[in-house]
Enzyme design. Structure first.
Site, PDB file in Angstrom:
ATOM      1  N   GLU A 114       0.840  -1.209   0.000  1.00  0.00           N
ATOM      2  CA  GLU A 114       0.000   0.000   0.000  1.00  0.00           C
ATOM      3  C   GLU A 114       0.874   1.258   0.000  1.00  0.00           C
ATOM      4  O   GLU A 114       0.584   2.233  -0.699  1.00  0.00           O
ATOM      5  CB  GLU A 114      -0.937  -0.011   1.213  1.00  0.00           C
ATOM      6  N   GLU A 134      -3.163 -10.099   3.936  1.00  0.00           N
ATOM      7  CA  GLU A 134      -4.362  -9.758   4.716  1.00  0.00           C
ATOM      8  C   GLU A 134      -5.413 -10.858   4.616  1.00  0.00           C
ATOM      9  O   GLU A 134      -6.066 -11.209   5.598  1.00  0.00           O
ATOM     10  CB  GLU A 134      -4.979  -8.445   4.199  1.00  0.00           C
TER      11      GLU A 134
HETATM   12  C1  1HE Z   1       6.875  -8.624  11.913  1.00  0.00           C
HETATM   13  C2  1HE Z   1       6.190  -8.447  10.684  1.00  0.00           C
HETATM   14  C3  1HE Z   1       4.950  -7.743  10.718  1.00  0.00           C
HETATM   15  C4  1HE Z   1       7.998  -9.547  10.291  1.00  0.00           C
HETATM   16  N1  1HE Z   1       4.524  -7.292  11.906  1.00  0.00           N
HETATM   17  N2  1HE Z   1       6.390  -8.138  13.060  1.00  0.00           N
HETATM   18  N3  1HE Z   1       2.169  -8.566   6.980  1.00  0.00           N
HETATM   19  C5  1HE Z   1       2.410  -9.901   6.877  1.00  0.00           C
HETATM   20  O1  1HE Z   1       1.524 -10.702   7.117  1.00  0.00           O
HETATM   21  C6  1HE Z   1       3.807 -10.291   6.535  1.00  0.00           C
HETATM   22  C7  1HE Z   1       4.461 -10.921   7.752  1.00  0.00           C
HETATM   23  N4  1HE Z   1       5.889 -11.123   7.561  1.00  0.00           N
HETATM   24  C8  1HE Z   1       6.413 -12.131   6.807  1.00  0.00           C
HETATM   25  O2  1HE Z   1       5.719 -12.856   6.109  1.00  0.00           O
HETATM   26  C9  1HE Z   1       7.906 -12.313   6.862  1.00  0.00           C
HETATM   27  O3  1HE Z   1       8.365 -11.708   8.059  1.00  0.00           O
HETATM   28  C10 1HE Z   1       8.679 -11.704   5.669  1.00  0.00           C
HETATM   29  C11 1HE Z   1       8.401 -12.530   4.398  1.00  0.00           C
HETATM   30  C12 1HE Z   1       8.301 -10.234   5.427  1.00  0.00           C
HETATM   31  C13 1HE Z   1      10.185 -11.720   5.988  1.00  0.00           C
HETATM   32  O4  1HE Z   1      10.588 -13.041   6.353  1.00  0.00           O
HETATM   33  P1  1HE Z   1      11.950 -13.264   7.157  1.00  0.00           P
HETATM   34  O5  1HE Z   1      12.144 -14.734   7.285  1.00  0.00           O
HETATM   35  O6  1HE Z   1      13.038 -12.465   6.531  1.00  0.00           O
HETATM   36  O7  1HE Z   1      11.722 -12.591   8.606  1.00  0.00           O
HETATM   37  P2  1HE Z   1      10.938 -13.176   9.881  1.00  0.00           P
HETATM   38  O8  1HE Z   1      11.815 -14.146  10.622  1.00  0.00           O
HETATM   39  O9  1HE Z   1       9.588 -13.672   9.511  1.00  0.00           O
HETATM   40  O10 1HE Z   1      10.711 -11.875  10.743  1.00  0.00           O
HETATM   41  C14 1HE Z   1      11.772 -11.226  11.452  1.00  0.00           C
HETATM   42  C15 1HE Z   1      11.153 -10.503  12.617  1.00  0.00           C
HETATM   43  O11 1HE Z   1      10.274  -9.487  12.116  1.00  0.00           O
HETATM   44  C16 1HE Z   1      10.279 -11.408  13.484  1.00  0.00           C
HETATM   45  O12 1HE Z   1      10.327 -10.907  14.806  1.00  0.00           O
HETATM   46  P3  1HE Z   1      11.298 -11.563  15.937  1.00  0.00           P
HETATM   47  O13 1HE Z   1      11.042 -10.726  17.155  1.00  0.00           O
HETATM   48  O14 1HE Z   1      10.852 -13.001  16.048  1.00  0.00           O
HETATM   49  O15 1HE Z   1      12.699 -11.441  15.387  1.00  0.00           O
HETATM   50  C17 1HE Z   1       8.889 -11.180  12.936  1.00  0.00           C
HETATM   51  O16 1HE Z   1       7.873 -11.451  13.881  1.00  0.00           O
HETATM   52  C18 1HE Z   1       8.953  -9.695  12.632  1.00  0.00           C
HETATM   53  N5  1HE Z   1       7.980  -9.307  11.632  1.00  0.00           N
HETATM   54  N6  1HE Z   1       6.900  -9.041   9.708  1.00  0.00           N
HETATM   55  C19 1HE Z   1       5.237  -7.484  13.039  1.00  0.00           C
HETATM   56  N7  1HE Z   1       4.255  -7.527   9.613  1.00  0.00           N
HETATM   57  C20 1HE Z   1      -3.419  -0.868   6.960  1.00  0.00           C
HETATM   58  S1  1HE Z   1      -3.818  -2.454   6.848  1.00  0.00           S
HETATM   59  C21 1HE Z   1      -2.436  -3.309   6.308  1.00  0.00           C
HETATM   60  C22 1HE Z   1      -2.622  -4.741   6.663  1.00  0.00           C
HETATM   61  C23 1HE Z   1      -1.357  -5.534   6.489  1.00  0.00           C
HETATM   62  O17 1HE Z   1      -0.318  -5.028   6.158  1.00  0.00           O
HETATM   63  S2  1HE Z   1      -1.531  -7.182   6.827  1.00  0.00           S
HETATM   64  C24 1HE Z   1      -0.048  -7.874   6.292  1.00  0.00           C
HETATM   65  C25 1HE Z   1       0.947  -7.971   7.411  1.00  0.00           C
END
Ligand code: 1HE
Length: 260
Positions: A114, A134
Site C-alpha cells: 500500500e 491480509e
Molecule cells: C513482523 C512483521 C509484521 C515480520 N509485523 N512483526 N504482513 C504480513 O503478514 C507479513 C508478515 N511477515 C512475513 O511474512 C515475513 O516476516 C517476511 C516474508 C516479510 C520476511 O521473512 P523473514 O524470514 O526475513 O523474517 P521473519 O523471521 O519472519 O521476521 C523477522 C522478525 O520481524 C520477526 O520478529 P522476531 O522478534 O521473532 O525477530 C517477525 O515477527 C517480525 N515481523 N513481519 C510485526 N508484519 C493498513 S492495513 C495493512 C494490513 C497488512 O499489512 S496485513 C499484512 C501484514
C-alpha cells in the site's frame, strides 16, 4: 515527530533530493503506528529545496506491512480511525510536495505494498516479491490498497492475491504493472535515485500537474477530464519557466528527444 525507524537525508548539490529510509530491519520494516505517523510528518515537512524523493527500506526487505504485534482488539470505531490515519499518512506521500520514487526489494507485502502504491514511480530489483497476506490473516487492506492497487493491476488480480495468497515475483510484478522499472538485484536504489535526479529537473508546475491533476483527471468522466486538462495545460504553459524551456529548444539550446 522524530522516530528511530525512519531516516531522512537531503542529497544533491542543490539539496534537491530527499532520501527517506525505513530503518526497522529487525522487524522487516513493519509499519507500526509510530512509523506511519513519522512517514506522514516526514513528507509534510520536507525542506523547500527538495524537488523529488526516494523511499527505500533497510535490510533484506522493503516492508512487511502492518506491524501485526500492534493489531489488538479494536472496536469498529477504533478500526475506522486507524485506517483513516493510514489514509492520511499515505495521502501525504501521493499528494505531497514532490514526486516519490520507491526503491523496492525483497518483501513488498500488505501495508508495504500500500505504501509503494502511493508512490509515483516504483523501481523493483530482482529480489522483489508482492503479496497481500491480509486475506490469510483474516483482515482486509486498510491503507488505501483497495483504491490504489486495482488502479495498478486491476481488481480481479487484487482479489485473486487476497483470496488465494498468490505471490508475484519481480518479473511478473513488472509485467502486471506493480513496478515501472525492473533492475538487477541490489540496484533499485541507484536507479530510483537517478530517476529522482531526472524528475527534479522538470518545471515544478509540470510535476505538480502530474502528481495532483493527472490522477484526478483519469478518474473524471471524459467531458470533465478534457476541461480540467485544458485548464491545467493553460496554467502550466503560462509559467515563465515553460516559456524559457520552449525558447531554449527553438533556439537549439535544449536536448532533443532521443530514440529509446
Ligand atoms: C513482523 C512483521 C509484521 C515480520 N509485523 N512483526 N504482513 C504480513 O503478514 C507479513 C508478515 N511477515 C512475513 O511474512 C515475513 O516476516 C517476511 C516474508 C516479510 C520476511 O521473512 P523473514 O524470514 O526475513 O523474517 P521473519 O523471521 O519472519 O521476521 C523477522 C522478525 O520481524 C520477526 O520478529 P522476531 O522478534 O521473532 O525477530 C517477525 O515477527 C517480525 N515481523 N513481519 C510485526 N508484519 C493498513 S492495513 C495493512 C494490513 C497488512 O499489512 S496485513 C499484512 C501484514
Amino acid at each position: 515527530m522524530t522516530s528511530k525507524d525512519i531516516q531522512l537525508e537531503i542529497r544533491g548539490e542543490q539539496q534537491h533530493i530527499a532520501v527517506i529510509r525505513l530503518t526497522r530491519p529487525a522487524k522487516r520494516n513493519a509499519l507500526s503506528d509510530g512509523l506511519m505517523l513519522a512517514i506522514r510528518d516526514t513528507f509534510e515537512n520536507l525542506p523547500s529545496s527538495v524537488r523529488a524523493a526516494v523511499i527505500d527500506g533497510e535490510g533484506e526487505h522493503f516492508c512487511a506491512g502492518l506491524d501485526l504485534s500492534e493489531l489488538q482488539e479494536r472496536d469498529a470505531g477504533q478500526g475506522l480511525h486507524h485506517s483513516r490515519m493510514w489514509h492520511d499518512a499515505l495521502e501525504r506521500v501521493q499528494y505531497g510536495p514532490v514526486p516519490v520514487i520507491a526503491a523496492l526489494h525483497g518483501a513488498v507485502v500488505g501495508g508495504g505494498l500500500e505504501l509503494a502504491s502511493a508512490c509515483h514511480i516504483r523501481v523493483a530489483d530482482e529480489s522483489t516479491f508482492y503479496a497481500l497476506p491480509e486475506g490469510s490473516r483474516g483482515i482486509f487492506v486498510g491503507g488505501g490498497g483497495a483504491v490504489r492497487i486495482p488502479r495498478l493491476i486491476g481488481a480481479a488480480r487484487m482479489a485473486d492475491m487476497m483470496l488465494t495468497g498468490r505471490v508475484y515475483n519481480a518479473q511478473d510484478g513488472e509485467r502486471i504493472g506493480f513496478a515501472q522499472y525492473l533492475v538487477p538485484q541490489g540496484q533499485a536504489f541507484d536507479k530510483a535515485y537517478e530517476l529522482a535526479d531526472r524528475v527534479a529537473q522538470n518545471a515544478p508546475l509540470t510535476n505538480y500537474a502530474l502528481m495532483h491533476a493527472l490522477p484526478r483527471i483519469a478518474e473524471q468522466p471524459a467531458d470533465q477530464g478534457f476541461l480540467t486538462e485544458a485548464m491545467m495545460a493553460a496554467i502550466a504553459q503560462s509559467a515563465p519557466e515553460a516559456k524559457d524551456r520552449v525558447r531554449a529548444f527553438l533556439e537549439g539550446r535544449a536536448a532533443k528527444v532521443q530514440k529509446g
